[in-house]
Write a protein that holds these residues in place. Sequence first.
Motif, mmCIF file in Angstrom:
data_model
loop_
_atom_site.group_PDB
_atom_site.id
_atom_site.type_symbol
_atom_site.label_atom_id
_atom_site.label_comp_id
_atom_site.label_asym_id
_atom_site.label_seq_id
_atom_site.Cartn_x
_atom_site.Cartn_y
_atom_site.Cartn_z
ATOM 1 N N PRO A 483 31.996 137.789 -5.030
ATOM 2 C CA PRO A 483 32.957 136.716 -5.283
ATOM 3 C C PRO A 483 34.364 137.293 -5.480
ATOM 4 C CG PRO A 483 31.074 136.580 -6.788
ATOM 5 C CD PRO A 483 31.007 137.910 -6.123
ATOM 6 N N ARG A 484 35.360 136.649 -4.906
ATOM 7 C CA ARG A 484 36.733 137.045 -5.152
ATOM 8 C C ARG A 484 37.084 136.783 -6.609
ATOM 9 N NH1 ARG A 484 40.551 134.095 -0.917
ATOM 10 N NH2 ARG A 484 42.122 135.374 -1.973
ATOM 11 N N ASP A 485 38.026 137.558 -7.123
ATOM 12 C CA ASP A 485 38.527 137.282 -8.468
ATOM 13 C C ASP A 485 39.295 135.962 -8.458
ATOM 14 O OD1 ASP A 485 37.526 139.643 -9.534
ATOM 15 O OD2 ASP A 485 39.352 140.770 -9.064
ATOM 16 N N PRO A 486 39.233 135.201 -9.546
ATOM 17 C CA PRO A 486 40.015 133.963 -9.589
ATOM 18 C C PRO A 486 41.503 134.259 -9.585
ATOM 19 C CG PRO A 486 39.070 134.436 -11.744
ATOM 20 C CD PRO A 486 38.461 135.416 -10.785
ATOM 21 N N ASN A 487 42.269 133.304 -9.131
ATOM 22 C CA ASN A 487 43.716 133.468 -9.156
ATOM 23 C C ASN A 487 44.213 133.548 -10.587
ATOM 24 O OD1 ASN A 487 44.048 133.359 -6.371
ATOM 25 N ND2 ASN A 487 44.135 131.128 -6.378
ATOM 26 N N PRO A 488 45.259 134.329 -10.860
ATOM 27 C CA PRO A 488 45.808 134.371 -12.216
ATOM 28 C C PRO A 488 46.356 133.000 -12.605
ATOM 29 C CG PRO A 488 47.242 135.539 -10.666
ATOM 30 C CD PRO A 488 45.980 135.224 -9.933
ATOM 31 N N PRO A 489 46.115 132.541 -13.825
ATOM 32 C CA PRO A 489 46.549 131.205 -14.230
ATOM 33 C C PRO A 489 48.062 131.095 -14.319
ATOM 34 C CG PRO A 489 45.648 132.403 -16.107
ATOM 35 C CD PRO A 489 45.384 133.249 -14.899
ATOM 36 N N ALA A 490 48.548 129.909 -13.972
ATOM 37 C CA ALA A 490 49.990 129.628 -14.049
ATOM 38 C C ALA A 490 50.179 128.168 -14.440
ATOM 39 C CB ALA A 490 50.661 129.922 -12.714
ATOM 40 N N PRO A 491 49.767 127.788 -15.655
ATOM 41 C CA PRO A 491 49.872 126.378 -16.051
ATOM 42 C C PRO A 491 51.322 125.923 -16.161
ATOM 43 C CG PRO A 491 49.218 127.735 -17.920
ATOM 44 C CD PRO A 491 49.164 128.612 -16.715
ATOM 45 N N LEU A 492 51.586 124.729 -15.647
ATOM 46 C CA LEU A 492 52.931 124.173 -15.620
ATOM 47 C C LEU A 492 53.140 123.215 -16.781
ATOM 48 C CD1 LEU A 492 53.026 123.298 -11.806
ATOM 49 C CD2 LEU A 492 53.834 125.395 -12.888
ATOM 50 N N ASP A 493 54.374 123.189 -17.312
ATOM 51 C CA ASP A 493 54.672 122.194 -18.340
ATOM 52 C C ASP A 493 54.989 120.864 -17.666
ATOM 53 O OD1 ASP A 493 57.365 122.207 -17.495
ATOM 54 O OD2 ASP A 493 57.951 123.678 -19.006
ATOM 55 N N GLU A 494 55.307 119.844 -18.474
ATOM 56 C CA GLU A 494 55.462 118.487 -17.948
ATOM 57 C C GLU A 494 56.536 118.408 -16.861
ATOM 58 O OE1 GLU A 494 56.238 113.922 -19.605
ATOM 59 O OE2 GLU A 494 56.383 115.645 -20.968
ATOM 60 N N MET A 495 57.699 118.985 -17.121
ATOM 61 C CA MET A 495 58.779 118.912 -16.152
ATOM 62 C C MET A 495 58.428 119.683 -14.878
ATOM 63 S SD MET A 495 62.829 119.833 -16.686
ATOM 64 C CE MET A 495 62.907 118.625 -18.013
ATOM 65 N N GLU A 496 57.767 120.838 -15.051
ATOM 66 C CA GLU A 496 57.380 121.650 -13.898
ATOM 67 C C GLU A 496 56.338 120.939 -13.043
ATOM 68 O OE1 GLU A 496 58.062 126.093 -15.878
ATOM 69 O OE2 GLU A 496 56.156 125.038 -16.081
ATOM 70 N N LEU A 497 55.427 120.208 -13.699
ATOM 71 C CA LEU A 497 54.422 119.461 -12.948
ATOM 72 C C LEU A 497 55.074 118.437 -12.026
ATOM 73 C CD1 LEU A 497 51.610 118.839 -15.596
ATOM 74 C CD2 LEU A 497 51.314 119.990 -13.396
ATOM 75 N N GLU A 498 56.091 117.758 -12.540
ATOM 76 C CA GLU A 498 56.791 116.774 -11.722
ATOM 77 C C GLU A 498 57.489 117.436 -10.546
ATOM 78 O OE1 GLU A 498 59.402 114.534 -14.205
ATOM 79 O OE2 GLU A 498 57.801 113.752 -15.487
ATOM 80 N N GLN A 499 58.165 118.549 -10.817
ATOM 81 C CA GLN A 499 58.838 119.271 -9.737
ATOM 82 C C GLN A 499 57.837 119.779 -8.707
ATOM 83 O OE1 GLN A 499 60.956 121.978 -12.668
ATOM 84 N NE2 GLN A 499 62.613 121.717 -11.181
ATOM 85 N N ALA A 500 56.752 120.355 -9.205
ATOM 86 C CA ALA A 500 55.749 120.923 -8.305
ATOM 87 C C ALA A 500 55.139 119.855 -7.410
ATOM 88 C CB ALA A 500 54.659 121.623 -9.112
ATOM 89 N N SER A 501 54.890 118.676 -7.977
ATOM 90 C CA SER A 501 54.306 117.598 -7.198
ATOM 91 C C SER A 501 55.230 117.172 -6.064
ATOM 92 C CB SER A 501 53.993 116.407 -8.105
ATOM 93 O OG SER A 501 53.458 115.339 -7.357
ATOM 94 N N LEU A 502 56.511 117.076 -6.344
ATOM 95 C CA LEU A 502 57.487 116.667 -5.333
ATOM 96 C C LEU A 502 57.572 117.687 -4.203
ATOM 97 C CD1 LEU A 502 60.351 115.314 -7.630
ATOM 98 C CD2 LEU A 502 58.846 113.963 -6.153
#
Length: 559
Positions: A483-502
């Motif tokens: 199995p490949r190693d999982p990707n390193p986590p990069a959780p986004l905060d609220e504002m970043e989630l909105e930007q990332a979605s766009l």
Amino acid sequence: MSDVYGRTPFKATRRGLIGFSVAATGAMALAACSDDGDAEVDLDAQSKGAMDDFKADTQFKATEPFTLSLLWTEWPDLPVTDTWTFFDEIEKRTNVKFELTTIPFSDAVEKRSLLLSAGDAPSIIPLVYTGEEDSFVSSGAIVPMSDYVEHMPNFQKYVEEWDLGGMIDNLKQADGKYYMLPGLQEVSVPVFTLVIRKDVFESVAGGIPETWDEMREALVKIKAAYPDSYPLADGFEAASMLNYAAHAFGAQAGWGFGDGMMDDGNGGLQYTAVSEGYKQMVEYFRGLVADGLLDTDSLTAANDGSGGGSVAEKFANELVFAASGSSGTAIEFAQALNETVGEGNYEVLQIAPPGGPAGQVVEPRNFWNGFMLNAEAAESEYFLATLQFLDWLYYNPEARELIRWGVLDETYTKDADGKITLKPEFSLDAYNINPGAPTDIQADLGWSNSVFADSTEARSLKESYNTPTFVEYIDSVLSTRTPRDPNPPAPLDEMELEQASLLATPLKDTVDTNTLRFIMGERDIAEWDDYVAELEAQGLQQYVDLVNGARTRFEEENS
């Protein structure tokens, strides 16, 4: 069909998804409470119905009856009924009664989001895959489960015994907490891979391919022997085949595309769809199409099992000899071949995903579906009892066996070696067990239902309802693939989630469209640099920088 953290966008239509108390120091490690010192709810005031001596591997039974509201996703071919024994038996054993809010499978994700956003969701929200909780965190709509896992001894025990602690850590959001609890898998192998006509591959192609290059050589030989065939097919709009194939090329694609970001090998993240591995994968499948080895219809139409063009029918008519599928698909193909080639005149086999330039690798070990809790559940006087009940329901081995098979010595028997046998008067048609028996334990009684059954599983339970060839498949993956190693986590905060979605949505639309165009030959691979430039013009670098910024922050705060 899941991505690197077990995410999956939907349940595929072709059958096959038709999925003690720990020492105090271990419990503290698993609790993973946030570093800001937030206080937990005072459970002393919310312990009505809870057991004082609740432990792992013991039966939960509330000290007084109570009702829990539950979001139930209904499949069109498996309508829920209040006559199901499943509900009666759960209530009898636990003193907990379900009150259902039913939503259709066709738009379950959208309906769930609307209910949560409006504050109308039931307490328990099952069938949640990792990552699907992200958009509900900042609003406070769901419970931070990491604050309360110390009260869930079964969860703690099997996270530890099955060595899943690091994967649980990867569920953390930007605040250091995690908000859903996943289904745990003792062994994790790709659900979807290639299902082949083993007899044809051995007699015509010289054996079972171990790599995609060997697969190509085999397909050429089969095409020569069966000139009317397009020997390889997908049947899931290319999303399944690209998912399990991508890892061998060092990429992510199809169902496993996720947010598009993958490990760059240096602790950061890169966009998979512009990587060299992704390009190599696209070129490989383009070559198959160009040489008439890949059924292009199966890349553009979802397979619903209807009409003369389904992959199962082509498999039965010896026009396809390898196709995407799961253990259930292998059963479906075998049933179809019985009608054409005849029982005993063929052999169907589910094989480990072929290796490639990146090695004999498969998707990272993953979770399966779990649950979230509506934030209002934490205000209930039965909150502690709810945690104990869900810990039993999702993680207790006897509960998991009950949900899959029904009542011991009533619907099934179990010998001294642990072998489970369904009684002859009962069938489990979804897995072709006792076909023709008068009562189907799934459709008629509610056992093996799609809301709860395909979640936490020990290996022995997974093997109990699958065919011997699927057990061979598990062994082959575990012994020959890494199995490949999982990707390193990069959780986004609220504002970043909105930007990332766009940014992420139009990027992925461009990727999906052009990946298929390249493979089908509708766009020349010589235009790859132009395709990359189109993504850059849509804000690719801004998106990559946004996610890597979150990655750096998370690493610094949780080092």
